[in-house]
Design an enzyme around this catalytic site. Structure first.
Site, short mmCIF file in Angstrom:
data_model
loop_
_atom_site.label_atom_id
_atom_site.label_comp_id
_atom_site.label_asym_id
_atom_site.label_seq_id
_atom_site.Cartn_x
_atom_site.Cartn_y
_atom_site.Cartn_z
N GLY A 1 26.28 1.57 5.69
CA GLY A 1 24.96 0.98 5.95
C GLY A 1 24.18 1.81 6.94
O GLY A 1 24.72 2.70 7.60
N SER A 2 22.90 1.49 7.02
CA SER A 2 22.09 2.14 8.06
C SER A 2 21.01 1.17 8.47
O SER A 2 20.58 0.31 7.69
CB SER A 2 21.50 3.44 7.55
OG SER A 2 20.65 3.18 6.47
N GLY A 3 20.60 1.30 9.72
CA GLY A 3 19.55 0.43 10.24
C GLY A 3 18.66 1.26 11.15
O GLY A 3 18.73 2.49 11.17
N ALA A 4 17.82 0.57 11.94
CA ALA A 4 16.88 1.25 12.82
C ALA A 4 17.61 2.13 13.83
O ALA A 4 17.10 3.16 14.26
CB ALA A 4 16.03 0.22 13.55
N GLN A 5 18.85 1.74 14.18
CA GLN A 5 19.55 2.46 15.23
C GLN A 5 20.39 3.63 14.72
O GLN A 5 20.78 4.47 15.51
CB GLN A 5 20.48 1.50 15.98
CG GLN A 5 19.73 0.46 16.77
CD GLN A 5 20.70 -0.56 17.31
OE1 GLN A 5 21.35 -1.27 16.58
NE2 GLN A 5 20.81 -0.62 18.62
N GLY A 6 20.71 3.62 13.46
CA GLY A 6 21.54 4.72 12.96
C GLY A 6 22.45 4.31 11.84
O GLY A 6 22.27 3.26 11.22
N LYS B 1 29.48 2.38 14.42
CA LYS B 1 28.03 2.62 14.40
C LYS B 1 27.70 3.73 15.38
O LYS B 1 28.10 3.69 16.55
CB LYS B 1 27.30 1.33 14.78
CG LYS B 1 25.80 1.47 14.85
CD LYS B 1 25.10 0.17 14.52
CE LYS B 1 24.63 -0.56 15.75
NZ LYS B 1 23.83 -1.75 15.41
N ASP C 1 14.89 -13.00 15.59
CA ASP C 1 14.72 -11.98 14.55
C ASP C 1 15.91 -11.96 13.59
O ASP C 1 16.29 -10.90 13.10
CB ASP C 1 14.54 -10.61 15.22
CG ASP C 1 13.89 -9.60 14.29
OD1 ASP C 1 13.17 -10.02 13.36
OD2 ASP C 1 14.12 -8.39 14.48
#
Ligand code: AMP
Length: 406
Positions: free
Chosen positions: A31-36, A53, A149
């Site tokens: 997976g990936s998100g805003a942080q990496g 992560k 959120d």
């Protein structure tokens, strides 16, 4: 090769490279998100699977830094089976001057909720997922952490239907949120009081749970606004223009805008959530029926927070309370969290030092040695809330359920 360097190795995953302790092997991106980027890996020391992560230069700008710092501090504090547990944290850099990246090692789950939305869940699984979300949220609230959120990408599940919340939401002072990244922030699940910049209370998180429940049933996003204005339009088109009492609590400029939108009567919950969308009523639990589920939705998706159900009330609702367990609902609160962290403003250099010190402290705490001397390359595992897990919830896995009710 220095002793420190010998503990680490570098592996390429996609466009990124992970420099991690040798105990973690067989990395694969999940997976990936805003942080990496997040990878699954095998922890050869404990012979378990973990998620790692990578936070790349978390101090690179103030928004990133505050989020990384807050999340790290809170992850260390919180201990509840419905909140992701931190197993280890490290940086491969050996000094503050060289400091670049932080790696967080967490319990590995099977999928995020976005993937579950595509499945056909029966009432048992749907209500058990919602119950666990509410238990996790209640635990955060008990430490004064109001998320604001919650969204499907930040909630992860296992095939045995257990669920964990991955993050801690918005800081009290979230700043402008302006960030020059290609990553698009999802706002579909944010409550009216967040969109309209009003004050909020704990049941702000109930709105998000309502949106997620609606999506589990409809298999599409409930209020897919392209921006705040569009988001508000989508909400009032479905639920109707809110009452005057609500309008009166808005800031004057927002109030002016909101009051001048075309008026909508809204649709009934029977129309928004017709019977055909629901799975067959449960033979086992009387509360797990379409009309009980719809009743819960009608109490969560309420624009005015003063009229919206609270977390405690939701936990007592017949659609949810079939799973009620005192130890899960009212477990010990997290240690005290210094909310001053949310208000703190620092330069990039100061954030760099703060984050580095937190990681160093963590490594010291777990190894009694500190960043440099971690010879085995491994920190002791932190025992998380899962240690006392007993089998709960629906017996079969959601993935094996083949009913088709969409
Ligand atoms: P994040 O960077 O925390 O927003 O995570 C991005 C994505 O990575 C999530 O939506 C999940 O799909 C996946 N992910 C993150 N942490 C885990 C975990 N502990 N177990 C399984 N998947 C995860």
């Amino acid at each position: 090769m220095s002793r420190h360097a010998s503990q680490f190795y570098t592996v390429e995953v996609g466009d990124s490279s992970f420099t991690i302790l040798k105990r973690y092997q067989h990395l694969r991106p999940i997976g990936s998100g805003a942080q990496g980027i997040v990878c699954a890996a095998c922890d050869t020391l404990t012979n378990t699977n973990v998620a790692i992560k990578k936070l790349s230069r978390p101090f690179q700008n103030v928004t990133h830094a505050k989020r990384a710092y807050r999340e790290f501090v809170l992850m260390k504090l919180v201990n509840h089976k419905n909140i992701i547990g931190l197993l280890n944290a490290f940086t491969p850099q050996k000094s503050l001057e060289d400091f670049q990246d932080v790696y967080l090692v967490m319990e590995l789950m099977d999928a995020n909720l976005c993937q579950v939305i595509q499945m056909d869940l029966d009432h048992e699984r749907m209500s058990y997922l919602l119950y666990q979300m509410l238990c996790g949220i209640k635990h955060l609230h008990s430490a004064g952490i109001i998320h604001r959120d919650l969204k499907p990408s930040n909630i992860v599940v296992r095939s045995d239907c257990t669920l964990k919340i991955l993050d801690f939401g918005l800081a009290r002072t979230a700043g402008t949120g302006f960030m020059m990244t290609p990553y698009v922030v999802t706002r579909y699940y944010r409550a009216p009081e967040v969109i309209l910049g009003m004050g909020y209370m704990a049941n702000v998180d109930i709105w998000s749970v309502g949106c997620i429940m609606a999506e589990l049933i409809r298999a599409t996003v409930m209020f897919p606004g392209s921006d705040h204005i569009d988001q508000w339009n989508k909400i009032i088109e479905q639920l109707g223009t809110p009452c005057q009492e609500f309008m009166a609590r808005l800031q004057p400029t927002v109030r002016n805008y909101v009051e001048n939108r075309p008026k909508h009567a809204g649709h009934s919950f029977e129309k928004i959530f017709p019977d055909v969308l629901f799975p067959p009523d449960s033979a086992e639990h009387n509360g797990l029926r379409a009309n009980v589920a719809r009743d819960l939705l009608s109490k969560m998706l309420v624009i005015d927070p003063d009229r919206r159900i609270s977390v405690d009330e939701a936990l007592m609702h017949p659609y949810i309370n079939v799973w009620f367990d005192e130890r899960e609902v009212n477990g010990p609160s997290p240690g005290p969290y210094d909310h001053a962290v949310d208000e703190r403003e620092h330069t990039v250099e100061e954030w760099k030092t703060l984050i580095y010190n937190e990681v160093a402290d963590y490594q010291k705490r777990d190894t009694g040695q500190g960043i440099m001397q971690n010879e085995s390359g491994g920190a002791m595992e932190t025992v998380t809330g899962d240690s006392n897990t007993t089998a709960r919830g629906p017996s079969a896995t959601p993935a094996t359920n083949t009913q088709n009710h969409h």
